[in-house]
Design an enzyme around this catalytic site. Structure first.
Site, PDB file in Angstrom:
ATOM      1  CG  HIS A  20       7.171 -41.455 -18.391  1.00  0.00           C
ATOM      2  ND1 HIS A  20       6.725 -42.312 -19.378  1.00  0.00           N
ATOM      3  CD2 HIS A  20       6.157 -41.372 -17.497  1.00  0.00           C
ATOM      4  CE1 HIS A  20       5.503 -42.707 -19.099  1.00  0.00           C
ATOM      5  NE2 HIS A  20       5.130 -42.143 -17.954  1.00  0.00           N
ATOM      6  CG  ASP A 107       8.199 -43.080 -22.467  1.00  0.00           C
ATOM      7  OD1 ASP A 107       7.291 -43.932 -22.577  1.00  0.00           O
ATOM      8  OD2 ASP A 107       8.443 -42.481 -21.412  1.00  0.00           O
ATOM      9  CB  THR A 129       8.472 -45.880 -17.683  1.00  0.00           C
ATOM     10  OG1 THR A 129       7.168 -45.581 -18.177  1.00  0.00           O
ATOM     11  CG2 THR A 129       9.503 -45.155 -18.536  1.00  0.00           C
ATOM     12  CD  GLN A 329       9.532 -42.025  -2.907  1.00  0.00           C
ATOM     13  OE1 GLN A 329       8.573 -41.321  -2.619  1.00  0.00           O
ATOM     14  NE2 GLN A 329       9.490 -42.915  -3.890  1.00  0.00           N
ATOM     15  CD1 TRP A 347       8.336 -49.823 -13.151  1.00  0.00           C
ATOM     16  CD2 TRP A 347       7.260 -51.188 -11.752  1.00  0.00           C
ATOM     17  NE1 TRP A 347       8.986 -51.041 -13.175  1.00  0.00           N
ATOM     18  CE2 TRP A 347       8.339 -51.892 -12.319  1.00  0.00           C
ATOM     19  CE3 TRP A 347       6.437 -51.845 -10.832  1.00  0.00           C
ATOM     20  CZ2 TRP A 347       8.624 -53.226 -12.001  1.00  0.00           C
ATOM     21  CZ3 TRP A 347       6.711 -53.176 -10.513  1.00  0.00           C
ATOM     22  CH2 TRP A 347       7.797 -53.847 -11.101  1.00  0.00           C
ATOM     23  CG  ASN A 348       9.721 -44.593 -11.568  1.00  0.00           C
ATOM     24  OD1 ASN A 348      10.259 -45.498 -12.201  1.00  0.00           O
ATOM     25  ND2 ASN A 348       9.334 -43.469 -12.138  1.00  0.00           N
TER      26      ASN A 348
END
Length: 448
Positions: A20, A107, A129, A329, A347-348
């Protein structure tokens, strides 16, 4: 970051979890590049993992005496109580500075923040997010107002593809699990009624139908993908990495091993993010499937998961595989040696793979991941989804077959071509004049 060129000040309040915080920090960098003063509020225990602020971004620490609860349900209430005690004081303190706060970006799961913002005379922007499609599903299927039945095998919702039950977010179907989180995700719909802006970490063409539908009803702005600029448009010269990593990556080991692979696109990168856990049986099947796929693989196994690896697995790796506790990553996905991302579909991670043109093997676990996997396999067609057996375990044969299908077979060529297309479109979205770039610029202009 560029120097501050106006008196506008945006306060950013992420929920204290890595997945987040990072997208909201990246959005903050985009705002700062336009000369906006930005302050990010982070709880004290996480601040030590953040790099020092630079340019027009400031980090304000939220002190706390007790440690955040490990139980995820309890952590939401803990954060609510903590911030409610300090947010007003912080905003009032900043109101007497040269740059008084004008907007609170919070958020989307912290819906209580919009009331505090409005009480203090600020505008409020909810930052989602997760994908726009996930928010649309929660919007349509809110148990307080929804009349959509779940007694059939398919669910039809406006602007979305037909979804099977198992392709819906887990909080909808698994009604007895995580009751506090279920209540929280549906409470996000409050933002549609109260927030002055709705920001989504996505880009227009990626979710065109649902974005177009939402825009007819609410002030939404797509502002993604929020990954460091050097991997996309390269317009923010200092933006080379995320603002936070709660795990120490094995950078040198990972990159040296990848560099030693002589064949391009020959490595399967395997990671299930910072939260997902696998059972011992599933870990054994995954380990065997990776070994029998006959592909090189780089597998991230967090320290808390290492005890689930099969006995003698590490001794059998040889040069075929590398197991690390964490890795950089983005650098891994961008490496020429990587040809496939075996992912949990957070999702990221999904946005990173799309933005870097890497096809995927999808093995979702919970939350929004089943729906993201649906889009990966059927809508964007950049990957395939593994099929679980009756006991919910994905077998070693299914894992090996899925990897080979992406890495070696004819379908893999089509998936790679589609992945490359989305890589180009993601870059175009944040390029100067792109859809996300325009949305950020419009937001900045509206608060001046």
């Amino acid at each position: 970051m560029e120097e501050i060129t106006n008196k506008d000040h945006v306060l950013v309040l992420p929920f204290p979890m890595q997945g987040h915080i990072n997208p909201m920090v990246q959005f903050s960098k985009r705002l700062a590049s336009r000369g906006v003063k930005v302050t990010i509020l982070i709880i004290e225990s996480i601040c030590k993992n953040m790099p020092k602020a630079s340019g027009s971004i400031n980090i304000e620490s939220i002190p706390h005496d007790d440690s955040p609860p490990e139980n995820i349900d309890k952590s939401f209430e803990w954060f609510h109580v903590l911030v409610s005690k300090t947010l007003t004081k912080i905003i009032e303190k900043l109101s007497y500075s040269e740059y008084p706060v004008k907007v609170l970006v919070y958020d989307s799961i912290s819906t209580w923040a919009i009331d505090i913002a409005h009480q203090l005379g600020l505008k409020g922007a909810a930052f989602f997010t997760q994908s726009c499609s996930i928010s649309a599903i929660y919007y349509h299927m809110d148990p307080e107002i929804s009349k959509i039945p779940l007694d059939g095998s398919l669910v039809s919702l406006p602007s979305l593809p037909l979804l099977e039950k198992e392709e819906l977010p887990s909080f909808i179907c698994e009604i007895d699990l995580y009751p506090a989180i279920k209540e929280l995700v549906f409470s996000q719909n409050i933002n549609f009624k109260k927030a002055d802006w709705l920001f989504f970490n996505t880009f227009d063409v990626l979710e065109k139908e649902v974005v177009d539908w939402m825009r007819t009803k609410y002030p939404i702005k797509t502002i993604g993908p929020t990954i460091p600029s050097m991997y996309l448009d390269k317009r923010l010269k200092e933006d080379e990495e995320y603002g936070l990593s709660l795990f120490k990556p094995n950078d040198e080991v990972c990159m040296k091993w990848l560099d030693s692979r002589e064949t391009a696109a020959s490595v399967v990168y395997v990671s299930f993010g910072s939260l997902a856990t696998l059972g011992e049986i599933q870990m054994e099947e995954l380990a065997s499937g990776l070994m029998t796929s006959n592909c090189y693989f780089l597998w991230v196994v967090r320290a808390t998961e290492e005890n689930k690896l099969p006995k003698e697995f590490m001794s059998k790796l040889s040069e075929k595989g590398l197991v690390v506790k964490w890795c950089p990553q983005l650098d891994v996905l961008a490496h020429r040696a990587v040809g496939c991302f075996f992912t949990h579909c957070g999702w990221n991670s999904t946005l990173e793979a799309l933005s870097l043109g890497v096809p995927m093997v999808a093995m979702p676990h919970w939350s929004d991941q089943p729906t993201n996997a649906k889009f990966i396999s059927d809508v964007w067609q950049t990957g395939i989804r593994v099929k679980a057996g009756e006991n919910g375990v994905v077998t070693r044969d299914e894992i090996a077959h899925s990897i080979r299908e992406v890495m070696e077979e004819k379908k893999g060529i089509m998936l790679k071509e589609n992945a490359t297309k989305w890589k180009i479109l993601a870059k175009e979205a944040v390029d100067e004049g792109g859809s996300s770039d325009k949305n950020i610029e419009e937001f900045v202009s509206s608060i001046m």
